[in-house]
Design a protein around this motif. Structure first.
Motif, PDB file in Angstrom:
ATOM      1  N   LEU A  10       0.973  -1.367   0.618  1.00  0.00           N
ATOM      2  CA  LEU A  10       0.472   0.336  -0.288  1.00  0.00           C
ATOM      3  C   LEU A  10       0.901   1.482  -0.043  1.00  0.00           C
ATOM      4  CD1 LEU A  10      -2.230   1.158   0.146  1.00  0.00           C
ATOM      5  CD2 LEU A  10      -2.396   1.448   3.010  1.00  0.00           C
ATOM      6  N   SER A  11       1.746   0.977   0.357  1.00  0.00           N
ATOM      7  CA  SER A  11       2.656   2.163   0.510  1.00  0.00           C
ATOM      8  C   SER A  11       3.767   2.616  -0.364  1.00  0.00           C
ATOM      9  CB  SER A  11       3.934   2.498   2.531  1.00  0.00           C
ATOM     10  OG  SER A  11       3.004   1.975   3.432  1.00  0.00           O
ATOM     11  N   SER A  12       3.656   1.548  -0.966  1.00  0.00           N
ATOM     12  CA  SER A  12       4.803   2.046  -1.957  1.00  0.00           C
ATOM     13  C   SER A  12       3.819   2.009  -3.377  1.00  0.00           C
ATOM     14  CB  SER A  12       5.481   0.044  -2.326  1.00  0.00           C
ATOM     15  OG  SER A  12       6.272  -0.544  -1.480  1.00  0.00           O
ATOM     16  N   LEU A  13       2.751   2.163  -3.484  1.00  0.00           N
ATOM     17  CA  LEU A  13       1.759   2.128  -4.572  1.00  0.00           C
ATOM     18  C   LEU A  13       1.947   3.904  -3.960  1.00  0.00           C
ATOM     19  CD1 LEU A  13      -0.833  -0.185  -4.130  1.00  0.00           C
ATOM     20  CD2 LEU A  13       0.361   0.054  -6.453  1.00  0.00           C
ATOM     21  N   LEU A  14       1.595   4.420  -2.892  1.00  0.00           N
ATOM     22  CA  LEU A  14       1.297   5.645  -2.635  1.00  0.00           C
ATOM     23  C   LEU A  14       2.425   6.318  -3.173  1.00  0.00           C
ATOM     24  CD1 LEU A  14      -0.373   5.404   1.031  1.00  0.00           C
ATOM     25  CD2 LEU A  14      -1.627   6.590  -1.876  1.00  0.00           C
ATOM     26  N   MET A  15       3.702   5.990  -2.257  1.00  0.00           N
ATOM     27  CA  MET A  15       4.873   6.491  -2.986  1.00  0.00           C
ATOM     28  C   MET A  15       5.315   6.388  -4.404  1.00  0.00           C
ATOM     29  SD  MET A  15       7.050   4.678   0.092  1.00  0.00           S
ATOM     30  CE  MET A  15       8.185   5.333  -1.254  1.00  0.00           C
ATOM     31  N   GLY A  16       4.662   5.475  -5.175  1.00  0.00           N
ATOM     32  CA  GLY A  16       4.796   5.292  -6.968  1.00  0.00           C
ATOM     33  C   GLY A  16       3.977   6.690  -7.873  1.00  0.00           C
TER      34      GLY A  16
END
Length: 193
Positions: A10-16
């Motif tokens: 989830l965090s990586s999706l937001l960062m991406g």
């Protein structure tokens, strides 16, 4: 699915979304080794994700000696965030907002992703891992430590790329720092995954 893996995804999706959708289209940088990777991409055309991984190797070697948990969580964070951010590169062509809006949205979205990772002691990259270690050693909020380290990277980018527009990048890291500080400072956020 493991809670740490779910939060990392989830965090990586937001960062991406923040990096590819809002930061790269307006040719800004964010902090951390992602910021250094973007500087090297703008200057020399280096691939962002590969550069990011290479920059992280020395930090992770130190972390493997200093704290095995940070090392393992960091490997999870760097692996998933690198893959997901690379997969979301098509967003660079889809979202086109004015610079100020991109700066605010990008910094806030990245900060939410970074904040949730840091709450779980997962590092999305080397500078964040250093911030986690420094905050543990000196009892400083990890978001504040991150803000200071990221500011140095932005200033380096401004002087290296000689583009005063990059001062907008300071706003990016301020929003990332404030958002991640708020998320890591709130004691009772529960994500049920």
């Amino acid at each position: 699915m493991n809670r740490k893996v779910s939060i990392t995804i989830l965090s990586s999706l937001l960062m991406g979304i923040g990096i590819n959708g809002f930061i790269i289209p307006i040719h800004l940088i964010n902090g951390g080794f992602w910021g250094v990777s973007l500087i090297l991409n703008y200057l020399l055309g280096f691939h962002i994700a590969i550069t990011f991984i290479c920059l992280n190797v020395p930090i992770y070697l130190v972390a493997s000696v200093y704290d095995k948990t940070y090392f393992i969580n960091g490997l999870l964070g760097i692996t998933l965030s690198s893959i997901i951010i690379a997969l979301l590169t098509p967003l660079q062509l889809m979202i086109h907002l004015p610079t100020l809006y991109s700066t605010i949205f990008g910094g806030t979205i990245i900060g939410i992703g970074v904040g949730f990772m840091l709450r779980e002691h997962i590092s999305p990259g080397g500078i964040d891992l250093l911030a986690l270690i420094f905050s543990k050693l000196f009892s400083i909020n990890v978001g504040v430590t991150l803000l200071l380290l990221d500011s140095l990277i932005i200033l380096f980018g401004v002087f290296t790329l000689k583009d005063l527009r990059l001062f907008y990048s300071m706003l990016v890291i301020i929003f990332v720092g404030i958002t991640s500080t708020v998320i890591t400072g709130i004691k009772h956020i529960k994500l049920y995954m």
